[in-house]
Design a protein around this motif. Structure first.
Motif, short mmCIF file in Angstrom:
data_model
loop_
_atom_site.label_atom_id
_atom_site.label_comp_id
_atom_site.label_asym_id
_atom_site.label_seq_id
_atom_site.Cartn_x
_atom_site.Cartn_y
_atom_site.Cartn_z
N TRP A 88 140.86 80.30 -20.03
CA TRP A 88 142.32 80.50 -20.00
C TRP A 88 143.04 79.34 -19.33
O TRP A 88 144.21 79.08 -19.61
N THR A 98 142.09 81.63 -26.55
CA THR A 98 141.66 81.94 -25.18
C THR A 98 140.60 83.03 -25.21
O THR A 98 140.67 83.93 -26.05
N SER A 100 138.91 86.39 -24.62
CA SER A 100 139.56 87.69 -24.41
C SER A 100 139.17 88.24 -23.04
O SER A 100 138.23 87.77 -22.40
N THR A 102 137.59 90.72 -22.04
CA THR A 102 136.23 91.22 -21.80
C THR A 102 135.33 90.13 -21.20
O THR A 102 134.33 90.44 -20.57
#
Ligand code: HEC
Ligand code: HEC
Length: 146
Positions: A88, A98, A100, A102
């Protein structure tokens, strides 16, 4: 005591010598599977080129396939070059999707600012994509087609 031992040795030799001779004979015409000397550098043919369009996922939870080449990106204990584009902190600059959320959850489900250890080795789950025939015959269908 010596005699039976010697006799045994002779019997052994008789059994071994023809086998050895047969081996020596086949070694004369030995050819490697790739048909080149061991010290020769044989470039591997790229049979299945990677496809760079995005493939649809075959089931909702599927880790998306990698739509770009990945063999040049190092992932080891310390370095993870995938993060250089997908973390990110960099994804915006690199124009890459980006990771995710999880990928930022620890094993107790807590949200973290750095990628989770369980998601470190990206290619454990994400693989490059190519339109290649199935390695093993199977009846798999996308769950979208049901
Ligand atoms: C130089 C930057 C860069 C690096 C390094 C990089 N990627 Fe990518 N990745 C991208 C971009 C840009 C896209 C989007 C490509 C597209 O939309 O066609 C992408 C797409 C993906 C996707 C598809 C995501 C989706 O939602 O379909 C996956 C999975 C992926 N990369 C995994 C990896 C893995 C694993 C590595 C390391 C082996 C890696 N990437 C290294 C830039 C990078
Ligand atoms: C344990 C399996 C696993 C590992 C390891 C893993 N991923 Fe994923 N990844 C997934 C799954 C499953 C999805 C799709 C569902 C989701 O977003 O959680 C996904 C989604 C993605 C996406 C798309 C995100 C989006 O919102 O479109 C990218 C990009 C990606 N992963 C890159 C990576 C990179 C880079 C690494 C290594 C740092 C990595 N993944 C490690 C399983 C994994």
């Amino acid at each position: 005591m010596r005699k039976p031992f010697l006799a045994g040795l002779c019997a052994l030799a008789i059994a071994i010598i023809p086998a050895g001779a047969a081996l020596a004979q086949s070694a004369g015409g030995l050819a490697s599977l790739r048909g080149a000397g061991v010290e020769e550098n044989v470039p591997v043919e790229q049979v299945f080129q990677q496809e760079t369009r995005r493939f649809n996922r075959d089931y909702r939870q599927q880790p998306p396939l990698i739509p770009h080449s990945s063999d040049q990106y190092q992932i080891d204990l310390r370095a993870n070059q995938c993060l250089g584009c997908h973390d990110w902190t960099n994804a915006g600059d690199r124009g890459a999707p980006t990771l995710s959320m999880t990928h930022y959850l620890d094993r107790d489900g807590r949200e973290m600012d750095h990628v989770a250890g369980t998601r470190w080795f990206c290619t454990q789950c994400h693989v490059p994509q190519a339109n290649a025939p199935a390695l093993v015959q199977n009846t798999f269908e996308s769950s979208a087609s049901r």
